[in-house]
Enzyme design. Structure first.
Site, short mmCIF file in Angstrom:
data_model
loop_
_atom_site.label_atom_id
_atom_site.label_comp_id
_atom_site.label_asym_id
_atom_site.label_seq_id
_atom_site.Cartn_x
_atom_site.Cartn_y
_atom_site.Cartn_z
N HIS A 150 -1.18 -2.00 8.99
CA HIS A 150 -0.04 -1.50 8.99
C HIS A 150 0.83 -1.30 7.15
O HIS A 150 2.05 -1.03 7.50
CB HIS A 150 1.01 -2.31 9.70
CG HIS A 150 1.15 -3.54 9.49
ND1 HIS A 150 2.57 -4.31 10.19
CD2 HIS A 150 0.24 -4.80 9.03
CE1 HIS A 150 2.14 -6.02 9.76
NE2 HIS A 150 1.14 -5.91 9.24
N HIS A 151 0.22 -2.29 6.24
CA HIS A 151 0.95 -1.85 5.40
C HIS A 151 0.20 -0.98 4.31
O HIS A 151 0.52 -0.58 2.88
CB HIS A 151 0.73 -3.58 4.09
CG HIS A 151 1.18 -4.28 4.87
ND1 HIS A 151 2.97 -4.98 4.90
CD2 HIS A 151 0.30 -5.43 5.42
CE1 HIS A 151 2.68 -5.85 5.81
NE2 HIS A 151 1.67 -6.31 6.06
N CYS A 152 -0.74 -0.32 5.16
CA CYS A 152 -1.41 0.90 4.55
C CYS A 152 -0.92 2.07 4.75
O CYS A 152 -0.66 2.44 5.73
CB CYS A 152 -3.07 0.62 4.18
SG CYS A 152 -3.64 2.47 3.76
N ASN A 183 5.43 -1.65 7.04
CA ASN A 183 6.08 -1.33 5.74
C ASN A 183 5.12 0.12 6.03
O ASN A 183 5.69 1.38 4.89
CB ASN A 183 6.37 -1.54 4.45
CG ASN A 183 5.05 -2.49 3.98
OD1 ASN A 183 3.86 -2.64 4.06
ND2 ASN A 183 5.15 -1.83 2.25
#
Length: 308
Positions: free
Chosen positions: A94-96, A138
């Protein structure tokens, strides 16, 4: 309009709704042992489930369910797209975002899965992301910043990575947690905000990012949730989806302790025992008639790679 694709293969209806490939377990000449992320945890989850579930486990028959014939470039894409109640043992990066990686995340699999649903699967016009990893999600937040079809709920430790103020603008329901948050407070907030999110907008499908880095003692998460609390958290989310007859896809995301694999397995067993991830029951319980028909028609088109 939906169309046939070779990204998927059929699987027996008796299979559990679990997506897994041995290729999920990353090795690099032993150097992976120096990284805080347990790159072999997904295989450990499967092994725990094999031991617990199958007194007469048939390894040969399981091979078709736990197929490893998936191209690496397609993995995060294909393993997150069947709109039933599915658990993908990989994924949750979920940070990509679409244009860059970050925080141990190289593939924007949540974004890819949702865009695939919107573009190629009839009956899916809005999605809710419930992100309960200890870190702010993010990546998908940046990708869906101005997309009103995607509702994002994110509960995370407010003091840790990534602290992406710009991405927070995409969160419709933001739950910022304090250091050392424990079970009682955490579960109350999860229940309140999951219910609130689904009451505010009833989606065609939920993408649930179920990170276990909320576990007490996690070196990166900074929260203090017990193993039982994690199992209960997943139950809360799946019950909320079931009560509204909304399909759900769960990805396992972060978790930086060796014991997280057993906790994930325990949670899946609990969900199964409660009838919350039974494939046939899930398909018959979907309220949106277009999505229900899509689930029934997709058996030949979408992969149900799962544990028998």
């Amino acid at each position: 309009m939906p169309h046939r694709t070779e990204l998927y293969e059929d699987a027996p209806s008796a299979c559990w709704p679990i997506v897994y490939s041995p290729d999920y377990n990353i090795t690099f000449m032993g150097l992976e042992k120096l990284h805080p992320f347990d790159a072999g945890k997904w295989g450990k989850v499967i092994n725990f489930l094999k031991v617990v579930i199958c007194c007469g486990y048939n390894h040969r028959n399981s091979t078709s369910c736990l197929s490893s014939q998936l191209r690496c470039s397609e993995k995060s894409f294909e393993t997150s797209t069947n709109p039933d109640r599915w658990n993908n043992h990989g994924g949750g990066f979920h940070h990509c975002s679409s244009d860059k990686g970050g925080g141990f995340c190289a593939y924007a699999d949540i974004t890819l899965a949702i865009k695939f649903l919107f573009e190629r699967v009839q009956g899916v016009s809005n999605v809710t992301i419930i992100d309960l990893d200890a870190h702010q999600g993010n990546g998908h937040e940046r990708d869906f910043m101005d997309d009103h079809r995607v509702y994002i709920m994110d509960a995370y430790n407010r003091y840790i990575y990534p602290g992406d103020g710009f991405a927070k603008r995409a969160i419709k329901r933001k739950v910022e947690l304090e250091w050392g948050t424990e079970d009682t407070e955490y579960l109350q907030k999860v229940h309140t905000h999951v219910e609130g999110a689904l009451n505010e907008l009833k989606p065609d499908i939920i993408v649930y990012n179920a990170g276990t880095d909320i576990l007490d003692g996690d070196p990166l998460g900074g929260l203090a949730i017990s193993p039982q609390g994690i199992v209960k958290r997943d139950e809360v989310v799946f019950k909320a989806a079931r009560s509204r007859r909304i399909p759900i896809l769960m990805v396992t995301s972060g978790g930086y302790q060796k014991r997280t694999a057993r906790i994930i397995a325990d949670s899946i067993l609990n969900l199964h025992n409660l009838g919350l991830i039974d494939k046939e029951l899930a398909a018959s319980g979907v309220e949106n008639p277009k999505v229900e028909q899509m689930i029934r028609d997709s058996a030949k088109d979408l992969t149900n790679l799962s544990l028998q």
